[in-house]
Design a protein around this motif. Structure first.
Motif, mmCIF file in Angstrom:
data_model
loop_
_atom_site.group_PDB
_atom_site.id
_atom_site.type_symbol
_atom_site.label_atom_id
_atom_site.label_comp_id
_atom_site.label_asym_id
_atom_site.label_seq_id
_atom_site.Cartn_x
_atom_site.Cartn_y
_atom_site.Cartn_z
ATOM 1 N N LYS A 1 0.905 -1.201 -0.074
ATOM 2 C CA LYS A 1 -0.113 0.096 -0.151
ATOM 3 C C LYS A 1 0.767 1.291 -0.123
ATOM 4 O O LYS A 1 0.401 2.402 -0.768
ATOM 5 C CB LYS A 1 -0.939 0.074 1.312
ATOM 6 N N ASP B 1 2.135 1.577 -3.434
ATOM 7 C CA ASP B 1 1.104 1.768 -4.517
ATOM 8 C C ASP B 1 -0.107 2.064 -3.751
ATOM 9 O O ASP B 1 -0.534 1.152 -3.282
ATOM 10 C CB ASP B 1 1.129 0.725 -5.359
ATOM 11 N N GLY C 1 -2.916 2.629 -4.697
ATOM 12 C CA GLY C 1 -4.215 2.100 -5.565
ATOM 13 C C GLY C 1 -4.083 0.442 -5.034
ATOM 14 O O GLY C 1 -4.974 -0.194 -5.626
ATOM 15 N N SER D 1 -4.976 -2.753 -3.879
ATOM 16 C CA SER D 1 -6.414 -3.369 -3.153
ATOM 17 C C SER D 1 -6.477 -4.546 -2.740
ATOM 18 O O SER D 1 -7.617 -5.109 -2.473
ATOM 19 C CB SER D 1 -7.268 -3.222 -4.427
#
Lengths: 139, 159
Positions: A38, A41, A43, A45
């Motif tokens: 996280k 990045d 993004g 998920s």
């Protein structure tokens, strides 16, 4: 209204926990990888057990050693024992049959550090490691 | 048994027990002389039989332990402290340290065998073992000592 919101939150939290198949000790390691993913990045998920499975069976190039995939030593069935090239038994990597797997971060990093270089000729990414552990923790 | 003799015996037992206790305390306080051996058995033994250090000269163990990231087709790297502890143990029991003449036979001081199976001594002892035999699935590798020598881990190869 407030109670409804709390109930909703509990249901969502419950669903999230239910979706997580890893036992607590393995989940703690996976969570550390998830935090790192996280951070790298925003993004990110979540890890994918399917990607972990694909990685386990993938034929790799660029390795510095003899093996070009994971199962050369670990075997094609994670629930069964593998064997090193020197003929030594390797305990199964599926957590269901070997609950001690992936419970010690130093151990996890030691073996990824060695085996990723041997098989891929590079370090594994945090996402690859997380996917791998998520897959094996559900096996 | 007379009371006198019984007392003497009790004193002797007490003396021995106390002595053993002191030894145990000493062993606990010593800088863990077996740390290197334990690490060797655990770390090296994870992939292959922990071969007896007496089979190779110190220079061989130093060369091997200095290049663990390229270890016969595997990256086997360890952290620095563990590497040093294992190296110290191997050198302390190496063929030239303990003067194991059989293992050193045919090796010149410049020779640095990286495999026990490359030493003249091993080759001579296994001259009748063919490549076909080694290739059997239950043997697989010349490094798999226990496949034929069931008590190899205890250092017994007389079979």
């Amino acid at each position: 209204m407030r109670i409804a919101a709390i109930l909703t939150a509990i249901v969502i939290a419950g669903t999230a926990i239910a979706a997580v198949a890893a036992p607590p000790a393995q989940q703690a390691i996976i969570d550390q990888f998830a935090a790192a993913a996280k951070k790298a990045d925003p993004g990110f998920s979540g890890f994918s057990p399917d990607a972990g499975k694909t990685f386990f069976f993938a034929e790799q190039t660029g390795g510095t050693g003899e093996a070009s995939n994971c199962y050369a030593c670990h075997g094609k069935d994670p629930k069964k024992a593998g064997e090193t090239r020197a003929g030594q038994t390797i305990d199964p990597i599926a957590v269901s049959v070997n609950p001690k797997r992936f419970t010690d971060m130093a151990m996890v990093e030691k073996w990824f550090g060695r085996n990723c270089d041997t098989v891929l000729g590079r370090e594994c990414t945090v996402v690859e490691k997380g996917n791998f552990l998520t897959f094996m923790s559900a096996q | 048994m007379g009371t006198k003799m019984g007392l003497a015996l009790a004193a002797a037992v007490a003396f021995i027990v106390a002595g053993a206790g002191m030894l145990a305390v000493q062993a606990q306080n010593a800088p863990t002389p077996n740390a290197g051996k334990d690490a060797f058995n655990a770390e090296c033994g994870a992939c292959h039989m922990p071969f007896q250090p007496e089979f190779l000269p110190a220079r061989s163990w130093q060369a091997l332990m200095g290049n663990l990231s390229k270890h016969f087709g595997e990256n086997a790297k360890l952290d620095a402290a563990t590497t040093t502890a294992i190296t110290d143990y191997l050198v302390s029991r190496a063929a030239d340290t303990v003067n194991n003449r059989q293992a050193l036979q045919g090796l010149s001081p410049q020779d640095v065998p990286l495999r026990i199976t490359e030493t003249p001594s091993w080759i001579r002892e296994h001259r009748r073992v063919t490549a076909e035999v080694v290739a059997r699935p239950e043997i697989k590798s010349k490094a798999n000592c226990v496949a034929c020598h069931r008590r190899a881990k205890l250092g017994v190869y007389e079979d």
